[in-house]
Write an enzyme that holds these catalytic residues in place. Structure first.
Site, mmCIF file in Angstrom:
data_model
loop_
_atom_site.group_PDB
_atom_site.id
_atom_site.type_symbol
_atom_site.label_atom_id
_atom_site.label_comp_id
_atom_site.label_asym_id
_atom_site.label_seq_id
_atom_site.Cartn_x
_atom_site.Cartn_y
_atom_site.Cartn_z
ATOM 1 C CE LYS A 6 33.463 -75.273 16.152
ATOM 2 N NZ LYS A 6 34.798 -74.869 15.755
ATOM 3 C CG ASP A 133 33.702 -75.566 20.239
ATOM 4 O OD1 ASP A 133 33.843 -74.360 20.515
ATOM 5 O OD2 ASP A 133 34.491 -76.210 19.529
HETATM 6 O O1 C5P Z 1 37.188 -77.156 25.806
HETATM 7 P P1 C5P Z 1 37.674 -78.247 24.916
HETATM 8 O O2 C5P Z 1 37.862 -79.559 25.641
HETATM 9 O O3 C5P Z 1 36.920 -78.386 23.656
HETATM 10 O O4 C5P Z 1 39.136 -77.770 24.459
HETATM 11 C C1 C5P Z 1 40.077 -78.670 23.902
HETATM 12 C C2 C5P Z 1 41.469 -78.064 24.036
HETATM 13 O O5 C5P Z 1 41.596 -76.933 23.172
HETATM 14 C C3 C5P Z 1 41.839 -77.545 25.412
HETATM 15 O O6 C5P Z 1 42.362 -78.554 26.233
HETATM 16 C C4 C5P Z 1 42.887 -76.485 25.097
HETATM 17 O O7 C5P Z 1 44.132 -77.060 24.841
HETATM 18 C C5 C5P Z 1 42.381 -75.910 23.774
HETATM 19 N N1 C5P Z 1 41.546 -74.707 23.967
HETATM 20 C C6 C5P Z 1 42.158 -73.528 24.369
HETATM 21 N N2 C5P Z 1 41.388 -72.414 24.560
HETATM 22 C C7 C5P Z 1 40.041 -72.448 24.347
HETATM 23 C C8 C5P Z 1 39.412 -73.632 23.927
HETATM 24 C C9 C5P Z 1 40.192 -74.765 23.745
HETATM 25 O O8 C5P Z 1 43.370 -73.477 24.556
HETATM 26 N N3 C5P Z 1 39.337 -71.353 24.535
#
Ligand code: C5P
Length: 300
Positions: A6, A133
């Protein structure tokens, strides 16, 4: 399964929430640059990874596809037995949701392999529990994401395929580190609050106008990614000088997405970026494309 990558056409980041995440408002576009995942019967759960950057992907319990399979098995009350083979096409830690694509593919593949048939809503909830994602990788197309990025709404758009050149960096960036850098920049007053409105992109998508789309690409995480990786100015500036309609860091970076007029233009952009030596590798891709889908039709 084939799972798309993406690019975020717009990415607006709100303040840090008490749970450490940030509220987002983002327009996702699924791209044809993808990973392939095959699930086959096995006595226990394992994963093998080949292809682009495979050496940087963990193959133990940290692997997001393994976590996805375990989450589905637990939800459905079945033993987690499968061998997962992943062929990476999506750059690892590149801001293009490669790990999320593998997790989404593992959910759909194991659901078919184990005959659990948990349904779309349960798959979405499992996906949201695995990463911000992952639900979009299931859905694909064009969608507006809110919450952490997991609340999705399809976006009305003219039936136009957009062509991209993608400038890959020699080394990945950590998503939490980029969000933390943005918090630091905002706390010190160096950057304003969110500047990424989705409206101009929504208008461009409704009209199917790549020139307007190129001008409207915007990402609140870009200044933070640039602070951590100043060399990203190279592909951003070279891409625009080579005639790209727009240039933006993809998600938390470091991949830079350059919008082209058409397929031939995308190839030319890719060749120009390679000539200029401003990135480690270049790929071309089209989008929007569908979410996770069966590759050979055999599994169903
Ligand atoms: O959800 P995911 O594991 O992909 O997110 C990785 C990191 O990115 C999270 O631990 C956080 O630090 C950051 N993040 C965030 N806000 C979001 C998505 C991700 O701060 N909406």
């Amino acid at each position: 399964m084939r799972a798309p990558s993406k690019v975020n056409l717009t990415l607006a980041v709100g303040p840090r929430r008490p749970d450490g995440y940030h509220d987002l408002q983002t327009l996702f576009c699924a791209l044809s640059l993808g990973d392939e995942l095959t699930a086959t019967p096995a006595p226990d759960l394992s994963v093998r990874v080949t292809g682009e950057g495979a050496g940087h992907v963990p193959t133990d319990e940290r692997n997001l596809a393994v976590r996805a399979a375990r989450a589905l098995a637990e939800h459905a009350g079945v033993p987690a037995r499968a061998r997962l083979d992943i062929r990476k096409g999506i750059p690892v830690a590149g801001g293009m949701a490669g790990g999320s694509a593998d997790a989404a593919a593992a959910l759909v593949a194991c659901d078919a392999l184990w005959g659990t048939r948990v349904g779309r809503d349960a798959l979405h909830d499992l996906a949201a529990g695995l990463g911000s994602d992952v639900p979009f990788a299931l859905l694909g197309g064009l969608a507006l994401g809110t919450g952490r990025g997991e609340l999705l709404e399809p976006v009305p758009a003219a039936p136009v395929t957009y062509h991209w050149a993608l400038a890959l960096a020699p080394e990945g960036l950590s998503t939490p580190a980029v969000f933390a850098e943005l918090d630091r920049q905002r706390d010190s007053g160096r950057v304003p609050g969110s500047v990424a409105s989705p409206e101009p992109v929504l208008t461009a998508l409704r009209a199917g106008d790549p020139v307007a789309l190129g001008r409207a690409l915007v990402n609140d995480l870009q200044p933070a990614a640039l602070a951590l990786r100043p060399a990203l100015r190279g592909p951003l500036e070279a891409g625009l000088a080579l005639g790209a309609l727009g240039a933006v860091v993809s998600g938390s970076g470091p991949t830079v997405a350059l919008l082209a007029r058409d397929a031939a233009d995308a190839e030319e952009l890719a060749a120009g970026l390679t000539r200029d030596g401003v990135c480690a590798a270049v790929r071309t891709a089209t989008g929007p494309v569908p979410g996770v889908a069966v590759l050979d039709g055999g599994a169903f």
